[in-house]
Each structure stands twice: as structure tokens, then as C-alpha cells.
Design an enzyme around this catalytic site. Structure first.
Site, short mmCIF file in Angstrom:
data_model
loop_
_atom_site.label_atom_id
_atom_site.label_comp_id
_atom_site.label_asym_id
_atom_site.label_seq_id
_atom_site.Cartn_x
_atom_site.Cartn_y
_atom_site.Cartn_z
N LYS A 1 -0.94 31.48 -7.11
CA LYS A 1 -0.75 30.55 -7.00
C LYS A 1 -1.66 29.38 -7.92
O LYS A 1 -2.53 29.23 -7.07
CB LYS A 1 -0.02 29.36 -5.47
N SER B 1 -0.42 -12.90 5.56
CA SER B 1 -0.56 -11.95 4.95
C SER B 1 -1.89 -11.84 3.88
O SER B 1 -2.13 -11.06 3.13
CB SER B 1 0.77 -12.27 3.23
N HIS C 1 23.01 21.28 -21.16
CA HIS C 1 23.23 21.06 -20.39
C HIS C 1 22.16 22.49 -19.95
O HIS C 1 22.69 23.71 -19.30
CB HIS C 1 24.62 22.17 -20.34
N GLU D 1 4.16 17.49 -10.13
CA GLU D 1 5.35 16.85 -9.34
C GLU D 1 5.66 15.64 -8.46
O GLU D 1 6.00 15.13 -7.95
CB GLU D 1 5.55 18.30 -8.49
N SER E 1 -2.74 27.38 -3.34
CA SER E 1 -2.12 27.95 -2.59
C SER E 1 -2.74 27.78 -1.26
O SER E 1 -4.12 28.87 -1.81
CB SER E 1 -0.23 28.07 -2.48
N1 ARG Z 1 1.96 -16.84 1.77
C1 ARG Z 1 2.84 -17.21 1.92
C2 ARG Z 1 3.23 -16.30 0.83
O1 ARG Z 1 2.98 -15.39 0.34
C3 ARG Z 1 2.51 -18.37 0.83
C4 ARG Z 1 3.17 -19.42 0.76
C5 ARG Z 1 3.40 -19.65 1.97
N2 ARG Z 1 4.54 -21.38 1.90
C6 ARG Z 1 4.74 -21.97 3.16
N3 ARG Z 1 5.91 -22.71 2.83
N4 ARG Z 1 5.04 -21.23 4.53
O2 ARG Z 1 4.59 -16.80 -0.16
#
Ligand code: ARG
Length: 465
Positions: free
Chosen positions: A291, A31, A164, A298, A285
Site C-alpha cells: 500500500k 481563557s 455523474h 484524505e 500500511s
Molecule cells: N476573556 C474575555 C473574552 O474573551 C474578555 C472580555 C471579558 N469581559 C468581561 N466583561 N468579562 O471575551
């Protein structure tokens, strides 16, 4: 452990593992690409945890000093862009910890005492979100101030009020702007309220069951500015309500933005031509040279769907998750981050754009005149002359029918014609039939009479000062 050993450890978690993770699994489970955004909260949380570990006698003063020195260097490296984020080290927490150990040795390895990434990540996200909330509040105020500033200049600007999408009754354009102020004021209130539940400290819950170390959780909470500590370790590591609440708040706020955006788009269309936007908020445009499109409005309307999507994603993420922490929870970050980013940018740009709206009062007023917007006023006039309201309603319907046949407004029908509908109608009827007379009459608290609207503007200005 050398840094080489640490990297190996991350590949094969411990002596228990006989082979490293496959490349695909590594990429799938990591992550760090998105959670590195939490680095400041991660360092702050670690420093508070370390200070507490020292205070209760779990680590030495020297360890604490080493940890502080190492973290200062890491902070500098990240700020300078020289920190080497490693996918092998999965997430922000392991990246920071590994670098710390590389820099200061054993003290770095002692930092994780009495802590798990489960309570660490919950703490980091809460800390980070609290910071974002505190930056969003002024943006919500800014949005309200922009609307109030347009209102101040347009108390006497008459807009056809719609129900309406049919012309209903004339209203002050300022009154219409202040309706949105009410919405964003409620959003600000919601945000302040949910902040209380974001601002609770999970650290000390460890993996799930708490810890056998005599941690002083209150001290950590104090150091990090949390209002309270969580009271159940199982709940604390698995709870993501705060992210859902925030995204729900963001969804409601975006819904308000999208209503305003939609009106701006409509008002700017040639068929209304009630307002114009500064060129810098419009795009052209590539094929139609004439335009000028209200793209910003939007897009704000469109991005609302994306934030709703994040709310649905988070609710679905948590649905049916058994206690306690599950890796699913790692998926809380991207929706939350994007909800924050989208809302922040949208509030900023919409406030700027609203402030610069060019109002075209004549177009608004003539649209109100075309739509028999004062028909209710004529009915109310007849009621004051003694007619039951239902009968008055019927009388006015006939008058409107004749107006439509002749192609004129009620106020343009001569008195003798009006008197055909009811004998009690006198010369004074023309005061009621004017748009301004109609506005003036709505003196009730919360109504559109200029005196009421001015009072509301003063109230908001005092509140937002
Ligand atoms: N990267 C993990 C998260 O975002 C951190 C916690 C991970 N904990 C574990 N026991 N794998 O949740």
C-alpha cells in the site's frame, strides 16, 4: 498596589466580593490558556490606546514612557518564554495589565482609563485576525500558482471529463486544473472583501455605552492601521460577524480543497491510475506491504468537516445572544483559531503536493477513449450536415450501441458502418471523432480548446505574478 494585592484582586474582583472564586469556576471561566495567543495584538492595542490617552491629556508623558518601557519588557519576557501566565488572572488582558503594573506602578493602573475588556478583546481579535488574513492571502496565491504550473505542462494532456462520474467529453487536464484556480481565486476575493469588515476599530466603545473621556478614536485607528472606527458602541462590543464571515470563507475554501482532494484520491486509485504522488506525501500500511495511501489528501478532505463545525459553532454561539457583551463571546476564540490553523496548514501542504503530482497522460487518454467521449462531436458533425440536433443525438446513440456490441470506439468503426447510421457521414468524420479534434472544436471563451486554455494560463500568470 503590590503584585500580591493584584493577584488577590483577581481572585475576588473588588471590595464587593467576600470570598475568592472556587477553583472549578476559575478554571471554567479562564481563557488565558488559549487567548494568550493574542498577546501581540493586546500589547499593540494598549500602546496605541496609551499614546492617545497622552495626546488628549488624560495621562502624562511620564506615564506613557513608563507604559512603553513596561510593555517592552513584557514583550521580551513573552518572547523569551519567561513570562508567567497566571490562571488566576483569567485572560491575556488581565495578565499583561497586572504585569505592567508590577513593573511600572501607577502608570500601569492608568492604562485602562476609558477602556473595558469588552472593547479591548474585540479589538485584539480583529487585529490578530487581520494579521492572519494577510498571511493567508499569499497561501491562496501559492495554491493557485501550483495548479497553474501543473496546467502549463498539461495543456495537451487529455482527461476524460465526467458528469455523474460517467465519461462525458474529453477535456484538457490543464483546463481541469484551471477550474480549481477559479475556485481559489474567488476565495481570495472573498477574503479581501471580508478583511474590510474585520479592519474596523471597536476601541472607544468601552463596556457598551461609550465613554465620558474625550478619546480620539480616529487617532487610535490610524496608529493601529484600521480603515475605520465602529459607529455604534453596543454593536461594537457584541459583534462577532467578522469571525463568522472568516469561518464561512474558510469553510468554502476547505470545500474547494476537499473536492480537489477527493479527485486526487480517486485518480491515484489503481482503478483510475491517472496520477501518482511523490512518496513523501504518501503513507504505507502496517499490514498490507503493497500500500501507498494518499493520506494527506484524505486528511484535507476530513479536516473540511472540522472547519464547517467551527462555522456552525460560531453561528450557534451568536444566535439569540441579547445585546451586548456576554461571556458566551469568549467562546469565539477556539473555533476561530482552529479554523485559521487548519486552513493555513491545509493550503500549504496541498499546494506542495499538487505541484508535485505525477501525471500519467496515457492512462487518462485511454480512459477517455473507452468512454465514447466524442459522441457529442459526432452529433455536432451531423448537425453541421443539416440534421436537427435531436435527430443527430438519436443517430449517435445507435452508433454507440453498435460500438459497445463490437467493443470498439466510434473512431474505430469503419466508414461503411458509420454510413449505415447516416448517409451524410464522410471520411472527414474521423477528424471529429478523435479526442484532440474534440478538444480543438471547443473554441468558445472558457472552453477546453488548447488555444483557450493557453490564454487562461497567461491571464492567471499575469494576475498571480
Ligand atoms: N476573556 C474575555 C473574552 O474573551 C474578555 C472580555 C471579558 N469581559 C468581561 N466583561 N468579562 O471575551
Amino acid at each position: 498596589m503590590s503584585s500580591n494585592q493584584l493577584d488577590k484582586k483577581a481572585q475576588a474582583w473588588s471590595a464587593l466580593f467576600s470570598e475568592p472564586m472556587s477553583e472549578l469556576v476559575k478554571r471554567y471561566t479562564a481563557s488565558v490558556d488559549f487567548d494568550k495567543r493574542l498577546w501581540q495584538a493586546d500589547i499593540e492595542g494598549s500602546l496605541a490606546h496609551a499614546a492617545m490617552l497622552q495626546a488628549v491629556g488624560i495621562i502624562s508623558e511620564q506615564d506613557l514612557a513608563d507604559i512603553r518601557r513596561g510593555m517592552a519588557q513584557i514583550r521580551a519576557e513573552i518572547e523569551a518564554g519567561s513570562f508567567e501566565w497566571k490562571l488566576d488572572l483569567e485572560d491575556v488582558h488581565l495578565n499583561v495589565e497586572a504585569r505592567l503594573t508590577q513593573l511600572v506602578g501607577d502608570a500601569g493602573k492608568r492604562l485602562h482609563t476609558g477602556r473595558s475588556r469588552n472593547d479591548q478583546v474585540a479589538t485584539d481579535v480583529r487585529l490578530w485576525l487581520r494579521g492572519e488574513i494577510d498571511q493567508l492571502q499569499p497561501l491562496l496565491s501559492g495554491m493557485q500558482r501550483a495548479l497553474v504550473s501543473v496546467a502549463e505542462k498539461n495543456v495537451d494532456t487529455i482527461l476524460p471529463g465526467f458528469t455523474h462520474m460517467q465519461v462525458a467529453q474529453p477535456v484538457s487536464f490543464a483546463h481541469h486544473m484551471l477550474a480549481y484556480v477559479e475556485m481559489f481565486a474567488r476565495d481570495a476575493e472573498r477574503l479581501a472583501d471580508l478583511r474590510k469588515r474585520v479592519n474596523r476599530l471597536p476601541l472607544g466603545s468601552a463596556a457598551l455605552a461609550g465613554t465620558s473621556y474625550p478619546l480620539d478614536r480616529e487617532m487610535v485607528a490610524r496608529l493601529l492601521g484600521f480603515d475605520a472606527v465602529t459607529q455604534n458602541s453596543l454593536d461594537a462590543v457584541s459583534d462577532r460577524d467578522f469571525a463568522i464571515e472568516f469561518t464561512a470563507f474558510a469553510s468554502i475554501t476547505m470545500m474547494h480543497v476537499s473536492r480537489l482532494a477527493e479527485e486526487i484520491v480517486l485518480w491515484m486509485s489503481q482503478n483510475f491510475a491517472f496520477i501518482d504522488l511523490a512518496d513523501r506525501y504518501c503513507t504505507g500500511s502496517s499490514i498490507m506491504p503493497q500500500k501507498r495511501n494518499p493520506d494527506v489528501a484524505e486528511l484535507a478532505r476530513g479536516k473540511t468537516g472540522r472547519v464547517y463545525g467551527h462555522l456552525t459553532a460560531l453561528l450557534t454561539l451568536m444566535k439569540g445572544q441579547p445585546l451586548t457583551y456576554n461571556k458566551d463571546n469568549q467562546e469565539d476564540k477556539e473555533p476561530l483559531f482552529d479554523a485559521v490553523d487548519t486552513l493555513r496548514d491545509t493550503l500549504r501542504i496541498m499546494a506542495e503536493m499538487v505541484e508535485g503530482i505525477l501525471v500519467k497522460p496515457e492512462a487518462m487518454e485511454s480512459a477517455a477513449r473507452r468512454g465514447y467521449a466524442t459522441a457529442t462531436d459526432l452529433a455536432d458533425y451531423l448537425v453541421k450536415k443539416g440534421l436537427p440536433f435531436r435527430d443527430a443525438h438519436e443517430v449517435v446513440a445507435h452508433a454507440v450501441k453498435v460500438g459497445l456490441q463490437r467493443g470498439v470506439d466510434l473512431s474505430e468503426l469503419p466508414l461503411d458502418v458509420l454510413q449505415l447510421f447516416h448517409a451524410t457521414i464522410g471520411e472527414d468524420v474521423y477528424e471529429v471523432l478523435t479526442l484532440r479534434g474534440s478538444l480543438q472544436a471547443r473554441q468558445v471563451l472558457g472552453g477546453t480548446a488548447p488555444v483557450q486554455v493557453r490564454a487562461q494560463i497567461e491571464r492567471h500568470k499575469a494576475r498571480l505574478a
